[in-house]
Design an enzyme around this catalytic site. Structure first.
Site, PDB file in Angstrom:
ATOM      1  N   TYR A 139       0.849  -1.187   0.000  1.00  0.00           N
ATOM      2  CA  TYR A 139       0.000   0.000   0.000  1.00  0.00           C
ATOM      3  C   TYR A 139       0.885   1.237   0.000  1.00  0.00           C
ATOM      4  CZ  TYR A 139      -4.534   2.241   0.417  1.00  0.00           C
ATOM      5  OH  TYR A 139      -5.655   2.984   0.161  1.00  0.00           O
ATOM      6  N   ARG A 192      -8.510  10.761  -8.832  1.00  0.00           N
ATOM      7  CA  ARG A 192      -7.659  11.460  -7.863  1.00  0.00           C
ATOM      8  C   ARG A 192      -6.927  10.420  -7.018  1.00  0.00           C
ATOM      9  NH1 ARG A 192      -8.424  12.865  -2.087  1.00  0.00           N
ATOM     10  NH2 ARG A 192      -7.378  10.890  -2.302  1.00  0.00           N
ATOM     11  N   LYS A 210      -6.028  -1.881  -1.080  1.00  0.00           N
ATOM     12  CA  LYS A 210      -6.873  -1.630   0.079  1.00  0.00           C
ATOM     13  C   LYS A 210      -7.558  -2.902   0.544  1.00  0.00           C
ATOM     14  CE  LYS A 210      -8.616   1.208   3.085  1.00  0.00           C
ATOM     15  NZ  LYS A 210      -7.810   2.073   3.953  1.00  0.00           N
ATOM     16  N   GLU A 282     -13.331   5.122  -3.213  1.00  0.00           N
ATOM     17  CA  GLU A 282     -11.902   5.344  -2.972  1.00  0.00           C
ATOM     18  C   GLU A 282     -11.324   6.243  -4.068  1.00  0.00           C
ATOM     19  OE1 GLU A 282      -8.473   4.797  -0.699  1.00  0.00           O
ATOM     20  OE2 GLU A 282     -10.268   3.602  -0.339  1.00  0.00           O
ATOM     21  N   ASP A 283     -10.717   7.347  -3.646  1.00  0.00           N
ATOM     22  CA  ASP A 283      -9.968   8.232  -4.547  1.00  0.00           C
ATOM     23  C   ASP A 283     -10.801   8.773  -5.708  1.00  0.00           C
ATOM     24  OD1 ASP A 283      -7.879   7.968  -2.869  1.00  0.00           O
ATOM     25  OD2 ASP A 283      -6.577   6.853  -4.215  1.00  0.00           O
ATOM     26  N   ASP A 305     -13.532   6.443   2.109  1.00  0.00           N
ATOM     27  CA  ASP A 305     -12.304   6.333   2.889  1.00  0.00           C
ATOM     28  C   ASP A 305     -11.609   7.677   3.051  1.00  0.00           C
ATOM     29  OD1 ASP A 305     -10.709   4.687   4.375  1.00  0.00           O
ATOM     30  OD2 ASP A 305      -9.401   4.124   2.733  1.00  0.00           O
ATOM     31  N   ASP A 306     -11.642   8.490   2.001  1.00  0.00           N
ATOM     32  CA  ASP A 306     -10.927   9.767   2.032  1.00  0.00           C
ATOM     33  C   ASP A 306     -11.637  10.782   2.924  1.00  0.00           C
ATOM     34  OD1 ASP A 306      -8.947   8.990  -0.084  1.00  0.00           O
ATOM     35  OD2 ASP A 306     -10.792   8.806  -1.235  1.00  0.00           O
ATOM     36  N   ASN A 447      -0.094  11.946   0.501  1.00  0.00           N
ATOM     37  CA  ASN A 447       0.588  10.765  -0.025  1.00  0.00           C
ATOM     38  C   ASN A 447       0.817  10.908  -1.530  1.00  0.00           C
ATOM     39  OD1 ASN A 447       0.691   9.185   2.369  1.00  0.00           O
ATOM     40  ND2 ASN A 447      -1.501   8.824   2.172  1.00  0.00           N
TER      41      ASN A 447
END
Length: 536
Positions: A139, A192, A210, A282-283, A305-306, A447
């Site tokens: 990850y 993203r 993930k 996610e993202d 998650d973000d 990150n």
């Protein structure tokens, strides 16, 4: 966070739903997958019995040289394997030695993914037994580089790819997935990815990584996990011109075309897997992330998650940091560099916790939290031009452009970076933080590592060892004037949603790793030491 989403929704909040509409429950462990770290004496049988050459190429059931003499006879494996019988434990030792010989993180990543493709149980045993060492490999931060180069390192498909070509046929695509007892879906549209921007179809590395952590850290069986990439194109010119790019070579679809495909996907998931399946976004880019969470939060079991995961782990770390600083969270002033999904999500959860502790209205606790975006401090004079999720943070103040000026104006006790832009916490900014605070809390959360707002070494040296520091990606321990500082990792890696039986679509967010930074020499459970925050 719920209060913000309620304002966007038409209809009842998830908190207002009938408790009878529960989504608790699970999937029976038919094949003993919960015992990934154990040697199984009997090889599980599939619905149609796999044997011989086919069995050796089934990663779910392949054991390699760990097959016993009886198993080799029973499953027609004689002659297909060398005669030696090597236990799973010895195979793990051999693989770990091999992986450690690689110099580049991407080489280690490729080796781990190849192992997962041929021997799933051994992959998870290796990851679980060596999680502190291998977590950064599968990850953050290595997965970022893997996504950037996904087209070049792509060998065997993992997960489902649902593109605009499949519009009108999404349910049929879901039925092509061989494992039917799916509990968790992690889905991205690749717009993203971390702080790397639009990686299109190559963002698949994020759902795959993930879900590996869902199993290794969260205890969800591999067969219950499904990674999905929604491919609506990309605006990344480099990928559009790359002959090895594996996704649609077209500009990213938006508006009605985009939301029709997403809606078909959400409807098909519920139709194929039922009410119990969790869909984790996610993202996704800001403009879609908030919209999707608000739209489907009352009809599906969804989690971002973000927005929610990052907020949960940061709040957990802040509450733990109070063991060093004393007082309560309402005694602090917060300044964020970055006002996207992560920034506003963290800010809202902090404000909610302040309100809960002090019984002060949420609108008042928000005033202790300041956010900056690319145009400067978010203030009331900008309110008409702000995106909806930024408007609650537009406070009365004169405009401020630079971060150093904002620190001097707001005098925060906590500085949090979610900007995705590296090295924005300059020496002058960090020195200003320590000028106003005896022990400033500095969180460089962007990150991968190259996008971190500052390094651990910079935070400790510029504050003369006074900072309480954590980052989104791991940093090595730092020695400063004879003292060793252990930087913490504040990453949503440690947050997993689980159903809260009896409360419908309400979800309990729990921190998997115990927060032990105030006992820096004592290891946390699961071999992960000092996993959330470590300070000086």
């Amino acid at each position: 966070m719920e209060s913000t989403l309620k304002e966007m929704r038409v209809g009842a909040s998830v908190l207002d739903m009938d408790p009878k509409s529960t989504v608790g429950g699970g999937v029976e462990d038919v094949y003993g997958e919960d015992r990934a770290t154990e040697d199984l004496l009997v090889t599980p049988w599939t619905i149609s019995v796999a044997s011989g050459y086919t069995l050796l190429r089934d990663p779910q059931h392949n054991k390699g040289l760990a097959f016993t003499e009886k198993e080799r006879d029973a499953h027609y494996l004689r002659g297909l394997l060398p005669p030696a019988i090597i236990s799973q434990q010895l195979q793990e030792k051999k693989l770990l030695k091999t992986i450690r010989q690689y110099q580049l993180p991407l080489q280690k990543y490729s080796a781990m993914m190849e192992l997962e493709e041929r021997n799933e149980r051994l992959f998870y045993k290796l990851l679980i037994d060596n999680v502190e060492e291998l977590l950064p490999v599968v990850y953050t931060p290595t997965v970022g580089e893997a996504c950037q180069k996904y087209g070049s390192i792509f060998k065997r498909p993992q997960g489902l790819y649902i593109s605009l070509k499949e519009k009108g046929k999404v349910l049929d695509v879901l039925k092509n997935w061989p494992r039917k007892s799916v509990q968790v879906i992690v889905v991205t549209d690749g717009e993203r990815i971390l702080g790397l921007g639009d990686l299109g179809c190559q963002g698949m590395g994020i759902p795959v990584g993930k879900l590996a952590l869902y199993t290794a850290l969260g205890g969800i069986r591999p067969s219950a996990c499904l990674p999905v990439t929604i491919d609506v194109g990309t605006n990344n010119e480099e990928l559009l011109n790359d002959e090895f790019y594996i996704g649609l070579k077209q500009r990213r679809a938006t508006g009605q075309e985009y939301y029709e495909l997403l809606h078909e996907f959400m409807r098909a998931v519920k139709q194929n897997y039922g009410e119990k399946v969790l869909i984790q976004f996610e993202d996704f880019a800001n403009h879609n992330a908030f919209e999707l969470l608000a739209k489907y939060g009352t009809t599906h079991l969804v989690f971002n998650d973000d927005i929610q995961g990052t907020a949960s782990v940061v709040l957990a770390g802040l509450l733990s940091a109070l063991k060093l600083l004393g007082g309560n969270i309402a005694d602090h002033t917060f300044l964020f560099l970055g006002a996207g999904e992560a920034g506003t999500g963290i800010a809202e959860l902090i404000a909610l916790e302040m309100s809960r502790q002090t019984k002060v209205p949420l609108e008042e606790t928000r005033k202790m939290i300041w956010l900056m975006d690319s145009k400067g401090l978010i203030v009331s004079s900008r309110k008409d031009s702000l995106q909806h999720f930024k408007k609650p943070w537009a406070h009365e103040h004169e405009p401020v452009k630079g971060l150093l000026d904002a620190v001097q104006a707001v005098k925060p006790t906590v500085l949090i970076g979610t900007s995705g832009v590296g090295r924005t916490f300059t020496k002058e900014v960090i020195e200003a933080m320590v000028f106003y605070n005896e022990k400033p809390i500095i969180l460089a959360l962007s990150n991968p590592t190259s996008h971190s707002e500052c390094t651990a070494e910079e935070a400790y040296s510029w504050t003369k060892g006074k900072a309480i520091f954590a980052s989104g990606s791991p940093f090595a321990p730092v020695e400063y004037e004879g003292q060793v500082f252990y930087p913490g990792q504040s990453n949503n890696t440690y947050i997993f949603p689980r159903p809260w039986p009896g409360f419908g679509h309400v979800w309990e967010l729990f921190v998997f790793m115990m927060i032990c930074f105030w006992q820096p020499r004592k290891p946390c459970p699961g071999k992960l030491q000092r996993s959330t925050f470590q300070g000086g």
